[in-house]
Design a protein around this motif. Structure first.
Motif, mmCIF file in Angstrom:
data_model
loop_
_atom_site.group_PDB
_atom_site.id
_atom_site.type_symbol
_atom_site.label_atom_id
_atom_site.label_comp_id
_atom_site.label_asym_id
_atom_site.label_seq_id
_atom_site.Cartn_x
_atom_site.Cartn_y
_atom_site.Cartn_z
ATOM 1 N N ALA A 326 0.982 -1.305 -0.086
ATOM 2 C CA ALA A 326 -0.332 -0.338 0.443
ATOM 3 C C ALA A 326 0.781 0.719 -0.232
ATOM 4 O O ALA A 326 0.426 2.334 -0.269
ATOM 5 N N GLY A 327 1.828 1.220 0.143
ATOM 6 C CA GLY A 327 3.001 2.334 -0.065
ATOM 7 C C GLY A 327 3.190 3.032 1.767
ATOM 8 O O GLY A 327 4.084 4.353 1.295
ATOM 9 N N ASP A 328 2.699 2.152 2.625
ATOM 10 C CA ASP A 328 2.697 2.761 3.528
ATOM 11 C C ASP A 328 3.764 2.057 4.702
ATOM 12 O O ASP A 328 3.605 1.299 5.626
ATOM 13 N N VAL A 329 5.051 2.586 3.874
ATOM 14 C CA VAL A 329 6.384 2.461 4.389
ATOM 15 C C VAL A 329 6.177 2.477 6.299
ATOM 16 O O VAL A 329 6.622 1.248 7.302
ATOM 17 N N THR A 330 5.792 3.672 6.424
ATOM 18 C CA THR A 330 5.568 4.018 8.810
ATOM 19 C C THR A 330 4.824 3.348 9.172
ATOM 20 O O THR A 330 5.252 2.194 9.891
ATOM 21 N N ALA A 331 4.291 2.076 8.430
ATOM 22 C CA ALA A 331 3.318 1.296 8.830
ATOM 23 C C ALA A 331 4.088 -0.318 8.935
ATOM 24 O O ALA A 331 3.972 -0.454 10.140
ATOM 25 N N ALA A 332 4.700 -0.116 7.821
ATOM 26 C CA ALA A 332 5.661 -1.123 8.032
ATOM 27 C C ALA A 332 6.587 -1.543 8.503
ATOM 28 O O ALA A 332 7.013 -3.279 10.206
ATOM 29 N N VAL A 333 7.059 -0.302 9.041
ATOM 30 C CA VAL A 333 7.622 0.020 9.802
ATOM 31 C C VAL A 333 7.430 -0.435 11.380
ATOM 32 O O VAL A 333 8.158 -0.671 12.854
ATOM 33 N N ASP A 334 6.201 -0.150 11.992
ATOM 34 C CA ASP A 334 5.992 -0.182 13.449
ATOM 35 C C ASP A 334 6.129 -1.348 13.600
ATOM 36 O O ASP A 334 5.276 -1.943 14.455
ATOM 37 N N LEU A 335 4.820 -2.215 12.380
ATOM 38 C CA LEU A 335 4.609 -3.058 12.771
ATOM 39 C C LEU A 335 5.610 -4.393 13.003
ATOM 40 O O LEU A 335 5.902 -4.988 14.277
ATOM 41 N N LEU A 336 7.121 -4.572 12.727
ATOM 42 C CA LEU A 336 8.564 -4.893 11.679
ATOM 43 C C LEU A 336 8.792 -4.460 13.602
ATOM 44 O O LEU A 336 10.008 -5.878 13.835
ATOM 45 N N ALA A 337 9.113 -2.781 13.892
ATOM 46 C CA ALA A 337 9.652 -3.041 14.875
ATOM 47 C C ALA A 337 9.351 -3.718 16.300
ATOM 48 O O ALA A 337 10.252 -3.999 16.776
ATOM 49 N N GLY A 338 8.033 -5.347 15.910
ATOM 50 C CA GLY A 338 7.531 -5.762 16.995
ATOM 51 C C GLY A 338 8.520 -6.842 17.237
ATOM 52 O O GLY A 338 8.627 -8.033 18.233
ATOM 53 N N ALA A 339 9.321 -6.978 15.788
ATOM 54 C CA ALA A 339 9.511 -8.139 15.424
ATOM 55 C C ALA A 339 11.009 -8.188 14.644
ATOM 56 O O ALA A 339 11.777 -7.740 13.795
ATOM 57 N N PRO A 340 12.204 -7.579 15.731
ATOM 58 C CA PRO A 340 13.850 -6.989 15.991
ATOM 59 C C PRO A 340 13.995 -7.376 14.406
ATOM 60 O O PRO A 340 14.543 -6.695 13.386
ATOM 61 N N GLY A 341 14.438 -9.724 14.688
ATOM 62 C CA GLY A 341 15.165 -10.059 13.500
ATOM 63 C C GLY A 341 14.533 -9.797 11.909
ATOM 64 O O GLY A 341 14.741 -9.423 11.256
ATOM 65 N N LEU A 342 13.321 -9.729 12.217
ATOM 66 C CA LEU A 342 12.303 -9.258 11.290
ATOM 67 C C LEU A 342 12.532 -7.673 10.351
ATOM 68 O O LEU A 342 13.345 -7.381 8.613
ATOM 69 N N PHE A 343 12.721 -6.889 11.074
ATOM 70 C CA PHE A 343 12.828 -5.629 11.400
ATOM 71 C C PHE A 343 14.793 -5.262 10.493
ATOM 72 O O PHE A 343 14.139 -4.607 9.236
ATOM 73 N N PHE A 344 15.184 -6.188 10.893
ATOM 74 C CA PHE A 344 16.551 -5.888 10.101
ATOM 75 C C PHE A 344 16.775 -6.581 8.800
ATOM 76 O O PHE A 344 18.232 -6.232 7.876
ATOM 77 N N ARG A 345 16.013 -7.963 9.062
ATOM 78 C CA ARG A 345 16.151 -8.226 7.255
ATOM 79 C C ARG A 345 14.629 -7.287 6.258
ATOM 80 O O ARG A 345 15.542 -7.996 5.576
ATOM 81 N N ALA A 346 14.226 -6.872 6.814
ATOM 82 C CA ALA A 346 13.909 -5.899 5.674
ATOM 83 C C ALA A 346 14.461 -4.166 5.729
ATOM 84 O O ALA A 346 14.159 -3.607 5.155
#
Length: 711
Positions: A326-346
């Motif tokens: 959807a182009g909402d990178v901020t929302a994606a960052v907020d979600l992935l911040a709860g899973a640090p490993g996935l956040f750094f992979r992305a």
């Protein structure tokens, strides 16, 4: 068999109780014979053999010699098609005509088309191994020949336990051979000391299988851990790559697995969303576990409800993917911040998005807050990834867990050097914080060209095999490639070939059964059947060959795949023409690797000539899918050259990056020379354990470097 494995894996010989002793003659004789295979016994091993009874020492010597000969590929007879190879190899067309002429009058040949395999003199040995040996002069030893030191180890029980703990606690996934070894060790070691943590899920599945059989609780914190154990119980693939045919299980086993699932989902309901990734295996497993017979385990039943689609559970990665779409990178960052490993992979994907300065700063702030929750292996992997993101790659390479590779254009937007520098600083600071501070550290300078081993899955078992991207110098005049295979059930034809490329990775020539000789390189001749084993060689005169790059290949022309034959291995030797000797001389072997990949074409490494004329090898460990029949170097030259270029031009994080961080925290960094003896215990990091270290020193050879990667 266990002792042989320990010797080959650790280069240590398990100690035996001392006997009445002997005069040391057997120890000296063993040392002399070991030198012919490129090994020598360390002083501690020689002294130990001298303490044993003569008969026991003799048995020990036979065991050690057999282990190291097999390690470098000297346990089989390496015959060649052309008896005098590398001399006496004819022109290819001339040779084919000779085979054709020899067939005339013996058999009726087809009128229109002639198959080389129909010619009686083609593709089969025309002389015995003894006749070939008689045609060659004895090898003249050289100071450049490889000498690998064997050391004395602890008792067999202690060495077994140490090997088990090393394999089980390795943060990197193991290759198939090591995983099979761990499977055997886990059964024997299940009641003893266990590793502090088992971060790699494949190793955890193997340990859980042994624990389940021993009636011990499982080490499981995800539903997929339980799925892997179920695969192990059915002798299936714990990597979850190949389909497993699940077996019927006793009710007690079913109750154990379902109870583990129920506890995991009860403690963390979000875990049930992991089922979506392996929905089909879960469906097949449900048919064997009968979860609805266990009404007191409702959370376990939820797992199979998601698998069958009667309950919806959307995983965090899926929700983040929706936000990205959807182009909402901020929302994606907020979600992935709860899973640090996935956040750094992305993180690469996030950083190359169109972010404002404020949003970019917010992303980097989140990275700083959660970096301490990310595994060291992920941090180092990202560190390597960012080394290649300030400029586009010549070709983007993709490699799956089985080593199957393909390449394509790199159309990703590059990352800002300033942003890359900030992330690198964050990664290095966190890694340094977690690394231990050794009192006295010794670092082998040869580690500088070795790539960090993030995963052992694509790395084959063998001798001198290094992680993909590692670079080592080739210091001889002649490079000799070899492949050996022995078919299991049907005629199998492998072809050793060589692709020669210029500065732009364009083919200039090739060496194979269709082109036996070019300027500076010679093929030993084509063998098309291997019921009793077959060997092919290619000699490369490094001073004469005009190519910039030389890319060896092993092609499955016909018959059994690499993972089907009874035995197969590839390697290379380094020697000089003046040394003479047999086509295969174990003391000149620098690398020998087993081949068990799923493709039909292997690209083991690439050799590169530098501007100064010196050659170096860079490890590839890549398999191409190939064709069902008739794979040839001419048919895969484009894909092979593209993959060779992608790996050659890619930067890989060297082990020296990790050792530099360790050196910065060490009390002192000690310089060690091969002839030097260190009177105090040290921590040694190197390719292999040298002589001269204090017996209480902690040694991390290249195959144990991953143990230093922080959790």
């Amino acid at each position: 068999m266990r002792e042989t494995t320990i010797i080959q894996k650790t280069l240590r010989v398990p100690a035996l109780p001392a006997g009445s002793g002997n005069d040391g003659t057997l120890a000296r004789q063993l040392d002399a014979v070991l030198l012919t295979a490129g090994f020598k016994a360390g002083g501690d091993l020689l002294a130990h053999l001298s303490e044993l009874d003569a008969g026991v020492a003799l048995d020990r010597a036979v065991l050690v010699l057999g282990a190291v000969r097999e390690l470098v590929g000297d346990h089989v007879e390496h015959n060649v098609y052309f008896r005098d190879f590398p001399a006496g190899v004819p022109d290819t067309v001339e040779f084919w005509l000779r085979c054709l002429t020899g067939a005339v009058g013996r058999e009726r040949l087809p009128k229109r088309r002639i198959n080389l395999l129909d010619l009686p003199r083609y593709g089969r040995y025309l002389h015995s191994y003894a006749e070939m040996v008689a045609a060659h002069q004895e090898l003249i030893p050289s100071i450049k020949d490889r000498v690998t030191v064997l050391h004395l180890g602890a008792s067999l029980e202690e060495e077994t336990r140490a090997l088990y703990l090393s394999l089980a606690g390795d943060p990197a996934p193991l290759n198939d051979a090591d995983l099979a070894l761990l499977t055997a060790l886990a059964v024997d070691c299940v009641d003893g000391p266990q590793p502090e943590s088992v971060p790699a899920r494949e190793q955890r599945a193997v340990l859980n299988h042994a624990r389940l059989l021993a009636g011990k609780p499982l080490l499981a914190d995800t539903v997929t851990d339980v799925l892997r154990v179920a695969c192990a119980l059915s002798e299936g693939d714990v990597r979850l790559v190949k389909p497993t045919r699940f077996r019927s299980l006793p009710r007690a086993r079913r109750r154990t697995l379902l109870s583990a699932l129920d506890e995991i989902v009860r403690e963390n309901p979000g875990r049930v969303a992991d089922v979506n990734r392996y929905r089909e295996p879960w469906k097949r497993l449900g048919e064997r576990l009968h979860p609805y017979e266990f009404g007191h385990l409702p959370h376990a039943q939820d797992v199979f409800a998601v698998a069958y689609g009667t309950k919806v559970a959307r995983s965090l990665p899926a929700r983040a993917e929706i936000a990205f779409a959807a182009g909402d990178v901020t929302a994606a960052v907020d979600l992935l911040a709860g899973a640090p490993g996935l956040f750094f992979r992305a993180l690469d994907r996030i950083l190359r998005s169109e972010l404002s300065e404020v949003d970019m700063e917010q992303v980097l702030t989140v990275a700083g807050k959660v970096v301490h929750q990310v595994s060291g292996r992920v941090l180092l992997s990202l560190r390597e990834h960012l080394m290649n993101r300030e400029t586009p790659d010549a070709a983007r390479i993709f490699v799956n867990r089985a080593g199957r590779a393909w390449a394509g254009p790199d159309d990703r937007a590059t990352l800002s050097p300033a942003v890359v520098e900030r992330v690198n600083t964050l990664l290095d600071a966190e890694l340094s914080r977690r690394l231990p501070a050794f009192e006295r550290l010794v670092i082998d300078p040869e580690l500088a060209g070795i790539a960090m081993p993030f995963s052992g899955q694509a790395k084959e078992d063998g001798f001198g095999v290094l992680p993909r991207g590692s670079v080592v110098p080739v210091d001889g005049e002649t490079l000799r490639l070899f492949v050996y295979w022995r078919e299991r059930a049907r005629r199998t034809d492998y072809d050793l070939s060589l692709l020669l490329l210029d500065d732009e990775f364009r083919m200039t020539d090739q060496v194979s059964y269709t082109n036996l000789s070019v300027y500076g390189a010679t093929h030993s001749g084509d063998l098309t059947t291997a019921a009793d084993g077959a060997s092919e060689f290619i000699d490369i005169d490094l001073g004469r060959v005009g190519a910039r790059y030389a890319v060896p290949q092993v092609n499955v022309f016909d018959g059994e795949n690499f993972d089907e034959v009874a035995e197969v291995f590839f390697g290379f030797m380094v020697r000089s023409p003046e040394q003479k000797g047999l086509p295969f001389e174990p003391r000149t072997v620098r690398m020998k690797s087993g081949l068990r990949g799923s493709g039909r074409v292997l690209l083991p490494l690439v050799f590169r000539r530098g501007d100064d004329g010196r050659w170096a090898a860079k490890w590839l460990h890549l398999y191409l899918r190939g064709h069902r029949w008739a794979n040839r170097v001419e048919g895969n030259r484009v894909s092979a050259s593209m993959l060779a270029r992608a790996v050659t031009e890619r930067a890989y994080l060297p082990v020296s990056h990790l050792t530099d961080l360790l050196a910065a925290k060490a009390g002192s960094v000690v310089t060690h020379r091969p002839w030097q003896r260190l009177p105090e215990p040290v921590t040694y990091l190197g390719l292999a354990r040298p002589e001269g270290l204090h017996p209480d020193s902690a040694v991390y050879p290249i195959d144990r470097i991953t143990e230093l990667i922080p959790a």
